[in-house]
Design an enzyme around this catalytic site. Structure first.
Site, PDB file in Angstrom:
ATOM      1  N   GLN A   1      -5.267  -2.080   9.346  1.00 35.01           N
ATOM      2  CA  GLN A   1      -4.844  -3.159   8.489  1.00 35.01           C
ATOM      3  C   GLN A   1      -5.603  -4.356   9.874  1.00 35.01           C
ATOM      4  OE1 GLN A   1      -3.357  -4.098   5.540  1.00 35.01           O
ATOM      5  NE2 GLN A   1      -3.649  -5.702   6.168  1.00 35.01           N
TER       6      GLN A   1
ATOM      7  N   LYS B   1       0.593  -1.645  -0.149  1.00 36.69           N
ATOM      8  CA  LYS B   1      -0.111   0.197   0.271  1.00 36.69           C
ATOM      9  C   LYS B   1       0.948   1.009  -0.461  1.00 36.69           C
ATOM     10  CE  LYS B   1      -4.075  -2.659   1.998  1.00 36.69           C
ATOM     11  NZ  LYS B   1      -4.769  -2.864   3.024  1.00 36.69           N
TER      12      LYS B   1
ATOM     13  N   ASP C   1     -11.685   2.704   2.910  1.00 39.07           N
ATOM     14  CA  ASP C   1     -11.668   0.515   2.621  1.00 39.07           C
ATOM     15  C   ASP C   1     -13.198  -0.031   2.328  1.00 39.07           C
ATOM     16  OD1 ASP C   1      -9.883  -0.837   3.197  1.00 39.07           O
ATOM     17  OD2 ASP C   1      -9.745  -0.637   5.305  1.00 39.07           O
TER      18      ASP C   1
END
Length: 279
Positions: A96, A52, A119
Site C-alpha cells: 500500500q 481490498k 498493481d
C-alpha cells in the site's frame, strides 16, 4: 440528459464474474491468496486496505495481511516481500502506497516479482503494457477502460484528452486508450492553452489532483468526462478534480465522486489476482 456512469454497479458486476471464476478454480484445487502489506497507519491507506480485504472476502480470495509499524526499515520490508515472492501459496503482492519517507518506493516496487505484481507498477509490467505484451495492467486506468466499455462508450477513433501525466494514472491511461484505437493527447502543468486542448476531447480524463479544477469551460458539449480525483471540499464532502454540478449538464456521460472510478480500482486489482492464479 447526461448518463451518470455508476462505478459501484459496474465494479459489482466484475466482482460477481470473478467470484464465479474463483469458485471454478477452487473446484480444480487452485486457491488464491493476496498479500497486502501496509507500513504505518495512514488513515486513507487503512480505508483502502480494509476495502481490498472486503473485496477479497467477497470473491473468495484469501488476504494475507502484513500490518507493520512505521518504524520498519526498508530492509525489513524487502525481506517480507522476498518471503511473499518465494511463497507458492501467494499469487499477488500489494504494498500500500504511500510509504514512509525513509523507504524508497521505487526499490520496493522493483522488489516484487513481476508475476505477482498485481498493481501493475513493476517496470517489467509497464514495459509489457507499452508494447502490448501480456502482463498486469495498472488498476485505475484498466478500470476506466472497463467503465467506458460497459457503459457503451465507443473509444475507437475518438479524441481522448488526459489531464495529468503520473506514472500511476496519466501515462498508462494514454497507452490503454491508444490500445483501444483512441487518438490521445496528454496535458500537464506546462501545457499551453489547456482549455482549448481539453475542449477538443470526446473523452476527457481528469487526473490532475486539484479539487473541482475542471469546470464547464474545459468541456466540449456532449463529451464523456471521467474524474479520477478524490479530495475533501471546504464542507468536508468528497469531491473530484471536476466540478460535477457545473460540468454534468454539458456531458453525454460523467463519473461521479465518490462512486465512479474508485470502486473500479479495487475490482481490477481483484481481476489481476485471479489472472495471476489462472496463469
Amino acid at each position: 440528459m447526461s448518463q451518470i456512469i455508476d462505478g459501484k454497479k459496474i465494479s459489482q458486476e466484475i466482482k460477481d464474474e470473478l467470484k464465479e471464476k474463483v469458485a471454478k478454480l477452487k473446484e480444480q484445487g487452485t486457491e488464491i491468496a493476496l498479500a497486502v502489506i501496509q507500513v504505518g497507519e495512514d488513515p486513507a491507506s487503512s480505508v483502502y486496505v480494509r476495502n481490498k480485504k472486503r473485496a477479497c472476502e467477497y470473491i473468495g480470495i484469501e488476504s494475507v495481511a502484513y500490518e507493520i509499524p512505521e518504524t520498519t526499515t526498508q530492509d525489513e520490508l524487502l525481506a517480507i516481500i522476498d518471503d511473499c515472492n518465494k511463497n507458492p501459496k501467494i499469487n499477488g503482492i500489494l504494498v500500500q502506497l504511500p510509504l514512509p519517507d525513509h523507504i524508497d518506493e521505487d526499490t520496493v516496487i522493483k522488489a516484487i516479482a513481476p508475476e505477482k505484481d498485481v498493481d501493475g507498477f513493476h517496470p517489467q509490467s509497464v514495459g509489457a503494457m507499452t508494447i502490448g505484451e501480456p502482463g498486469f495492467l495498472p488498476c485505475t486506468p484498466a478500470g476506466i477502460i472497463q467503465l467506458l466499455k460497459r457503459s457503451g462508450v465507443e473509444i475507437e477513433g475518438k479524441e481522448c484528452v488526459i489531464i495529468g501525466r503520473s506514472n500511476i494514472v496519466g501515462k498508462p491511461m494514454a497507452l490503454l486508450l491508444l490500445r483501444e484505437n483512441g487518438t490521445v493527447t496528454i496535458c500537464h502543468s506546462r501545457t499551453k492553452n489547456l482549455k482549448e486542448v481539453a475542449k477538443r476531447a470526446d473523452i476527457l480524463v481528469a487526473a490532475l489532483g486539484r479539487p473541482k479544477f475542471i469546470d464547464e469551460s474545459y468541456v466540449k458539449e456532449g463529451a464523456v468526462v471521467i474524474d479520477v480525483g478524490i479530495h475533501r471540499d471546504a464542507n468536508n464532502k468528497l469531491c473530484g478534480d471536476v466540478d460535477f454540478d457545473r460540468v454534468a449538464p454539458h456531458t453525454s456521460a460523467i463519473t461521479p465522486v465518490p462512486g465512479g472510478v474508485g470502486p473500479m480500482t479495487i475490482a481490477m486489482l481483484m481481476n489481476n489476482c485471479v489472472e495471476s492464479a489462472e496463469k
